[in-house]
Write a protein that holds these residues in place. Sequence first.
Motif, PDB file in Angstrom:
ATOM      1  N   ALA A 116       0.813  -1.219   0.000  1.00  7.08           N
ATOM      2  CA  ALA A 116       0.000   0.000   0.000  1.00  7.08           C
ATOM      3  C   ALA A 116       0.850   1.276   0.000  1.00  7.08           C
ATOM      4  O   ALA A 116       0.596   2.177  -0.793  1.00  7.08           O
ATOM      5  CB  ALA A 116      -0.957  -0.022   1.177  1.00  7.08           C
ATOM      6  N   PRO A 117       1.886   1.388   0.852  1.00  5.74           N
ATOM      7  CA  PRO A 117       2.680   2.625   0.809  1.00  5.74           C
ATOM      8  C   PRO A 117       3.415   2.815  -0.517  1.00  5.74           C
ATOM      9  O   PRO A 117       3.505   3.933  -1.019  1.00  5.74           O
ATOM     10  CB  PRO A 117       3.671   2.470   1.957  1.00  5.74           C
ATOM     11  CG  PRO A 117       3.065   1.501   2.871  1.00  5.74           C
ATOM     12  CD  PRO A 117       2.267   0.572   2.009  1.00  5.74           C
ATOM     13  N   LEU A 118       3.930   1.735  -1.097  1.00  5.16           N
ATOM     14  CA  LEU A 118       4.638   1.854  -2.367  1.00  5.16           C
ATOM     15  C   LEU A 118       3.677   2.259  -3.481  1.00  5.16           C
ATOM     16  O   LEU A 118       4.006   3.114  -4.307  1.00  5.16           O
ATOM     17  CB  LEU A 118       5.346   0.549  -2.725  1.00  5.16           C
ATOM     18  CG  LEU A 118       6.093   0.535  -4.057  1.00  5.16           C
ATOM     19  CD1 LEU A 118       7.188   1.589  -4.062  1.00  5.16           C
ATOM     20  CD2 LEU A 118       6.678  -0.833  -4.318  1.00  5.16           C
ATOM     21  N   LEU A 119       2.498   1.656  -3.515  1.00  3.17           N
ATOM     22  CA  LEU A 119       1.522   2.032  -4.534  1.00  3.17           C
ATOM     23  C   LEU A 119       1.087   3.491  -4.365  1.00  3.17           C
ATOM     24  O   LEU A 119       0.929   4.223  -5.345  1.00  3.17           O
ATOM     25  CB  LEU A 119       0.315   1.098  -4.495  1.00  3.17           C
ATOM     26  CG  LEU A 119       0.584  -0.337  -4.912  1.00  3.17           C
ATOM     27  CD1 LEU A 119      -0.662  -1.186  -4.719  1.00  3.17           C
ATOM     28  CD2 LEU A 119       1.071  -0.409  -6.333  1.00  3.17           C
ATOM     29  N   GLY A 120       0.918   3.910  -3.119  1.00  2.61           N
ATOM     30  CA  GLY A 120       0.580   5.311  -2.867  1.00  2.61           C
ATOM     31  C   GLY A 120       1.690   6.242  -3.314  1.00  2.61           C
ATOM     32  O   GLY A 120       1.436   7.305  -3.900  1.00  2.61           O
ATOM     33  N   LEU A 121       2.921   5.844  -3.060  1.00  2.14           N
ATOM     34  CA  LEU A 121       4.071   6.637  -3.486  1.00  2.14           C
ATOM     35  C   LEU A 121       4.118   6.748  -5.003  1.00  2.14           C
ATOM     36  O   LEU A 121       4.305   7.841  -5.549  1.00  2.14           O
ATOM     37  CB  LEU A 121       5.360   5.991  -2.956  1.00  2.14           C
ATOM     38  CG  LEU A 121       6.678   6.641  -3.350  1.00  2.14           C
ATOM     39  CD1 LEU A 121       6.874   7.934  -2.585  1.00  2.14           C
ATOM     40  CD2 LEU A 121       7.832   5.698  -3.093  1.00  2.14           C
ATOM     41  N   ILE A 122       3.927   5.636  -5.683  1.00  2.00           N
ATOM     42  CA  ILE A 122       3.976   5.635  -7.147  1.00  2.00           C
ATOM     43  C   ILE A 122       2.875   6.519  -7.733  1.00  2.00           C
ATOM     44  O   ILE A 122       3.125   7.341  -8.620  1.00  2.00           O
ATOM     45  CB  ILE A 122       3.854   4.192  -7.685  1.00  2.00           C
ATOM     46  CG1 ILE A 122       5.124   3.413  -7.375  1.00  2.00           C
ATOM     47  CG2 ILE A 122       3.580   4.185  -9.182  1.00  2.00           C
ATOM     48  CD1 ILE A 122       5.016   1.934  -7.650  1.00  2.00           C
ATOM     49  N   VAL A 123       1.682   6.361  -7.221  1.00  3.28           N
ATOM     50  CA  VAL A 123       0.561   7.138  -7.749  1.00  3.28           C
ATOM     51  C   VAL A 123       0.775   8.627  -7.498  1.00  3.28           C
ATOM     52  O   VAL A 123       0.554   9.454  -8.387  1.00  3.28           O
ATOM     53  CB  VAL A 123      -0.773   6.649  -7.140  1.00  3.28           C
ATOM     54  CG1 VAL A 123      -1.916   7.592  -7.454  1.00  3.28           C
ATOM     55  CG2 VAL A 123      -1.083   5.251  -7.628  1.00  3.28           C
ATOM     56  N   TYR A 124       1.237   8.981  -6.313  1.00  3.72           N
ATOM     57  CA  TYR A 124       1.413  10.393  -5.987  1.00  3.72           C
ATOM     58  C   TYR A 124       2.556  11.018  -6.791  1.00  3.72           C
ATOM     59  O   TYR A 124       2.421  12.137  -7.299  1.00  3.72           O
ATOM     60  CB  TYR A 124       1.641  10.561  -4.486  1.00  3.72           C
ATOM     61  CG  TYR A 124       1.577  12.004  -4.031  1.00  3.72           C
ATOM     62  CD1 TYR A 124       0.447  12.773  -4.288  1.00  3.72           C
ATOM     63  CD2 TYR A 124       2.639  12.581  -3.361  1.00  3.72           C
ATOM     64  CE1 TYR A 124       0.383  14.093  -3.876  1.00  3.72           C
ATOM     65  CE2 TYR A 124       2.577  13.898  -2.949  1.00  3.72           C
ATOM     66  CZ  TYR A 124       1.445  14.643  -3.209  1.00  3.72           C
ATOM     67  OH  TYR A 124       1.384  15.952  -2.807  1.00  3.72           O
ATOM     68  N   ILE A 125       3.654  10.308  -6.918  1.00  3.91           N
ATOM     69  CA  ILE A 125       4.769  10.831  -7.713  1.00  3.91           C
ATOM     70  C   ILE A 125       4.360  10.947  -9.178  1.00  3.91           C
ATOM     71  O   ILE A 125       4.686  11.933  -9.844  1.00  3.91           O
ATOM     72  CB  ILE A 125       6.027   9.954  -7.551  1.00  3.91           C
ATOM     73  CG1 ILE A 125       6.597  10.103  -6.143  1.00  3.91           C
ATOM     74  CG2 ILE A 125       7.094  10.332  -8.575  1.00  3.91           C
ATOM     75  CD1 ILE A 125       7.737   9.154  -5.841  1.00  3.91           C
ATOM     76  N   ALA A 126       3.646   9.953  -9.684  1.00  4.29           N
ATOM     77  CA  ALA A 126       3.176  10.019 -11.072  1.00  4.29           C
ATOM     78  C   ALA A 126       2.195  11.175 -11.254  1.00  4.29           C
ATOM     79  O   ALA A 126       2.210  11.854 -12.278  1.00  4.29           O
ATOM     80  CB  ALA A 126       2.534   8.699 -11.480  1.00  4.29           C
ATOM     81  N   TYR A 127       1.364  11.415 -10.255  1.00  2.00           N
ATOM     82  CA  TYR A 127       0.413  12.519 -10.319  1.00  2.00           C
ATOM     83  C   TYR A 127       1.140  13.867 -10.341  1.00  2.00           C
ATOM     84  O   TYR A 127       0.788  14.762 -11.116  1.00  2.00           O
ATOM     85  CB  TYR A 127      -0.542  12.448  -9.131  1.00  2.00           C
ATOM     86  CG  TYR A 127      -1.412  13.674  -8.976  1.00  2.00           C
ATOM     87  CD1 TYR A 127      -2.485  13.893  -9.830  1.00  2.00           C
ATOM     88  CD2 TYR A 127      -1.153  14.602  -7.981  1.00  2.00           C
ATOM     89  CE1 TYR A 127      -3.285  15.011  -9.702  1.00  2.00           C
ATOM     90  CE2 TYR A 127      -1.937  15.724  -7.834  1.00  2.00           C
ATOM     91  CZ  TYR A 127      -2.996  15.932  -8.699  1.00  2.00           C
ATOM     92  OH  TYR A 127      -3.772  17.050  -8.565  1.00  2.00           O
TER      93      TYR A 127
END
Length: 172
Positions: free
Chosen positions: A123-134
């Motif tokens: 969950a934290p890695l997916l959140g990190l990826i989505v936020y950085i991509a955003y």
Amino acid sequence: MKLLLQFFIAGFISGITICGLHCCFLLFPVVIKESNNWKEGIKIGGLFSISKIFAYSLIGGASSYFGSYLQNIIEKDIFSFLSGSILILIGIWFLFSPKRYFKIFKTSTPLILGIIEGIVPCAPLLGLIVYIAYLNKGILFGFNAGFLFALGSIIFPVFFICGFVPYLWQKF
């Protein structure tokens, strides 16, 4: 700068929660098997951390560069299944491997575990990826954001827990 500090704080918060304990459960067998004192426990945890920081940094840079393409790959169920299966197989191999073979991989095992832990979607890695991509602020920003998030997330499990595991194990 304020935004990058938020990545560090988010990593630290995730490191003191169940996600940080997840890293500890991966490291406990390695630390118990190969360390006799707190310095060796910290060394093993440090090797794990270096590779996890490396993986998160690369993922952060890639997610900032590739954005939506990376999100589509990680959202597929087969990616989670394959990466989780690899982690389980490595854990089984580690538990049942003879001591003489393990000495060859004494320093590489925490490094390999850190890289695999760094790329297994949680969950934290997916959140990190989505936020950085955003945010999409470039490769260097994504690299720094991933680096700071991983640095914050390993402080508690590695330096506090792995330092105390050899001491507690000797008491038992």
